[in-house]
Write an enzyme that holds these catalytic residues in place. Structure first.
Site, short mmCIF file in Angstrom:
data_model
loop_
_atom_site.label_atom_id
_atom_site.label_comp_id
_atom_site.label_asym_id
_atom_site.label_seq_id
_atom_site.Cartn_x
_atom_site.Cartn_y
_atom_site.Cartn_z
N GLU A 126 0.82 -1.33 -0.09
CA GLU A 126 0.01 0.00 -0.12
C GLU A 126 0.81 1.40 0.16
OE1 GLU A 126 -2.62 -0.19 3.38
OE2 GLU A 126 -3.71 -2.10 2.56
N GLY A 130 5.04 -0.74 2.85
CA GLY A 130 5.76 -1.60 1.93
C GLY A 130 6.58 -2.55 2.30
N ILE A 157 0.93 -2.87 -8.09
CA ILE A 157 0.26 -4.57 -8.09
C ILE A 157 0.52 -4.83 -9.46
CG2 ILE A 157 -1.58 -5.92 -7.93
CD1 ILE A 157 -0.67 -4.34 -5.19
N GLN A 337 30.33 -2.67 -18.20
CA GLN A 337 31.61 -2.36 -18.01
C GLN A 337 32.41 -2.90 -19.34
OE1 GLN A 337 32.02 0.05 -16.21
NE2 GLN A 337 34.17 0.35 -16.27
N ILE A 338 32.15 -4.24 -19.46
CA ILE A 338 32.81 -5.05 -20.61
C ILE A 338 32.61 -4.68 -21.97
CG2 ILE A 338 32.92 -7.45 -21.63
CD1 ILE A 338 32.91 -8.39 -18.77
N GLU A 364 9.13 -8.22 -3.91
CA GLU A 364 8.80 -9.59 -3.10
C GLU A 364 9.96 -9.44 -1.88
OE1 GLU A 364 7.86 -13.27 -4.82
OE2 GLU A 364 7.01 -12.22 -6.76
N1 COS Z 1 6.00 -18.03 7.43
C1 COS Z 1 4.77 -18.08 8.15
N2 COS Z 1 4.48 -17.28 9.45
C2 COS Z 1 5.30 -15.97 9.23
C3 COS Z 1 6.29 -15.94 8.32
C4 COS Z 1 6.88 -17.01 7.37
N3 COS Z 1 7.74 -16.98 6.31
N4 COS Z 1 6.88 -14.54 8.57
C5 COS Z 1 6.47 -13.93 9.74
N5 COS Z 1 5.29 -14.88 10.11
C6 COS Z 1 4.40 -14.89 11.26
C7 COS Z 1 5.04 -14.60 12.52
O1 COS Z 1 5.19 -16.17 12.86
C8 COS Z 1 4.27 -13.72 13.23
O2 COS Z 1 3.09 -14.69 13.76
P1 COS Z 1 2.91 -14.82 15.31
O3 COS Z 1 2.68 -13.22 15.80
O4 COS Z 1 1.70 -15.85 15.42
O5 COS Z 1 4.26 -15.15 16.02
C9 COS Z 1 3.70 -12.80 12.29
O6 COS Z 1 3.62 -13.48 11.22
C10 COS Z 1 4.17 -11.44 12.41
O7 COS Z 1 5.71 -11.64 11.96
P2 COS Z 1 6.77 -10.80 12.26
O8 COS Z 1 6.73 -10.32 13.66
O9 COS Z 1 7.95 -11.46 11.88
O10 COS Z 1 6.16 -9.58 11.54
P3 COS Z 1 6.92 -8.10 11.18
O11 COS Z 1 5.96 -7.14 11.20
O12 COS Z 1 8.09 -7.91 11.99
O13 COS Z 1 7.35 -8.18 9.71
C11 COS Z 1 8.74 -8.48 7.75
C12 COS Z 1 8.22 -8.96 8.85
C13 COS Z 1 9.58 -7.46 7.56
C14 COS Z 1 9.76 -9.73 7.53
C15 COS Z 1 7.71 -8.33 6.90
O14 COS Z 1 6.68 -7.48 6.87
C16 COS Z 1 7.97 -8.75 5.37
O15 COS Z 1 8.37 -9.69 4.85
N6 COS Z 1 7.96 -7.30 4.64
C17 COS Z 1 8.32 -7.17 3.26
C18 COS Z 1 6.91 -7.36 2.51
C19 COS Z 1 7.42 -7.82 0.98
O16 COS Z 1 8.00 -8.67 0.63
N7 COS Z 1 6.64 -7.00 0.08
C20 COS Z 1 6.79 -7.17 -1.27
C21 COS Z 1 5.39 -6.88 -1.62
S1 COS Z 1 4.76 -8.37 -2.39
S2 COS Z 1 5.68 -8.21 -4.48
#
Ligand code: COS
Length: 383
Positions: A126, A130, A157, A337-338, A364
């Site tokens: 959103e 991000g 998206i 560069q090459i 991602e």
């Molecule tokens: N598989 C299963 N569960 C997961 C998981 C995974 N890979 N990663 C996190 N979870 C679960 C955690 O276990 C946690 O659950 P509980 O609260 O029950 O323990 C919950 O999800 C929240 O996880 P976490 O505390 O790690 O969340 P954060 O807010 O700290 O965020 C990141 C984690 C930064 C890793 C996440 O927001 C992320 O991947 N951000 C990037 C998003 C992205 O890739 N965007 C691209 C757009 S799509 S093209």
């Protein structure tokens, strides 16, 4: 079930031939028209590329993760915009349904996604969410037993302008501002209250499109819930774990193409009375690229095999995506560069790849998010 080796080789050979004979000659045109032609998309459908990861009972090829990344290595040998056409159906758009969908949801959507008759997009990002995906604000308010009212804007998206269905992450519990307040939905794109923005102008990957998706008082039937209420963040993260391996595989493919192009150019181009490939400083750049590309290939295959064996690969997928996307950035830089001055000139095509690969370090999950995921999982495993 993995394919037998002969069938697997046949599949890889037909993708390889399609890439070299059909897609590579169209790279310039797709970039300048910002469009992948319909007849090419039709051929992708015939080859089964939209259904690589969808189980065979729903009309897909049902590839294992290892087989899917082997296909990614082939698809990466041309402009990544082509891969993007099928990318959301194979990965982030369909895998929520494959992993968490009810039988009726699978039956409704997976055959159409596998054939490419319908395109799926993944609505997580959103304007204000991000990397911090759990901060998303799109709301889904339940009204009785009939529907949720969805309001909010999703940004950047991929394939939204062609999508028939969205895997949407929205907040169903306003009191819970974190991950636990989020639910996933499978939303038909033709519902009233959904508007698609016009495609953004981008640095690279012309032919692949990203748009806003705006929900205004959109009534989403309760049956569209994907998995349980409150589990939407988990759905998104598990879909992304898988998607990150797919992207890492594409990065490996692109790096191999760039190394080949750079080596070929170095063997033709002469300076100071000899082929530039004979200069050790050029050789060093090729050797570094080859070493890093090979390391990424091994990493992607190892993580994929671990996933196929039933292991959780959150950390390994993040390692692979982090390393492979940074690697292909360095390889593209060395390729420019090459090529020297020619590397900066559009007609040689290398500068296009240089721009195209930049997004791999961002979407991602940025490299910094991958670092975070890797460190968190490593430290957790140490207790
Ligand atoms: N598989 C299963 N569960 C997961 C998981 C995974 N890979 N990663 C996190 N979870 C679960 C955690 O276990 C946690 O659950 P509980 O609260 O029950 O323990 C919950 O999800 C929240 O996880 P976490 O505390 O790690 O969340 P954060 O807010 O700290 O965020 C990141 C984690 C930064 C890793 C996440 O927001 C992320 O991947 N951000 C990037 C998003 C992205 O890739 N965007 C691209 C757009 S799509 S093209």
């Amino acid at each position: 079930m993995p394919l037998d080796l002969e069938t697997r080789e046949q599949l890889l050979t037909s993708v390889r031939r399609f890439v070299s004979e059909r897609l590579v000659p169209l790279e310039d045109k797709v970039a300048s028209d910002d469009l992948v032609p319909d007849d090419v998309i039709a051929e992708m459908r015939e080859l089964g590329l939209f259904g690589l990861s969808i189980p065979t009972e729903y009309g897909g090829l049902g590839l294992t993760m290892e087989e899917e990344v082997l296909v990614c290595f082939e698809l990466g040998q041309t402009s990544p915009a082509f891969r993007s056409v099928i990318g959301t159906n194979v990965g982030i758009g369909s895998q929520g349904v494959v992993m968490f969908g009810r039988d009726d949801q699978k039956k409704e959507w997976l055959p159409k996604l596998a054939s490419g008759e319908a395109v799926a997009s993944f609505c997580l990002t959103e304007p204000g969410a991000g990397s911090d995906a759990a901060a998303l604000r799109t709301s889904a308010v339940r009204k009785g037993n009939q529907y949720y009212v969805v309001n909010g804007t999703k940004r950047f998206i991929t394939n939204a302008n062609r999508a028939a269905v969205f895997t949407l992450m929205a907040r169903t519990d306003p009191a819970n501002k974190g991950a636990g307040g989020i639910s996933a939905f499978l939303v038909p794109a033709n519902l009233k209250g959904i508007t698609i923005g016009k495609p953004e102008r981008k640095m690279g990957q012309q032919g692949a499109h990203i748009c806003d998706v705006v929900f205004e008082d959109c009534h989403v039937p309760v049956e569209c819930l994907l998995g349980e209420e409150g589990q939407g963040f988990r759905v998104a993260m598990q879909v992304l774990d898988r998607g990150r391996l797919h992207i890492a595989g594409v990065c490996v493919g692109v790096s191999e193409r760039l190394i080949r192009d750079a080596a070929k150019y170095a063997l033709e181009r002469e300076q100071f009375g000899q082929k530039i490939a004979e200069f050790q400083l050029i050789q060093a750049m090729l050797a570094d690229s080859q070493t890093e590309s090979y390391a990424a290939r091994c990493m992607v295959l190892d993580a994929s095999r671990k996933r196929d064996a039933g292991n959780s690969v959150t950390m390994e997928a993040a390692c692979a995506k982090y390393f492979a996307s940074e690697m292909v950035g360095r390889v593209a830089d060395r390729a420019v560069q090459i090529f020297g001055g020619a590397g900066y000139v559009t007609d040689y095509g290398v500068e296009r790849f240089y721009r195209d690969v930049r997004i791999f370090r961002i979407y991602e999950g940025t490299s910094q998010v991958q670092q975070l995921v890797i460190a968190r999982n490593l430290l957790k495993s140490m207790g």
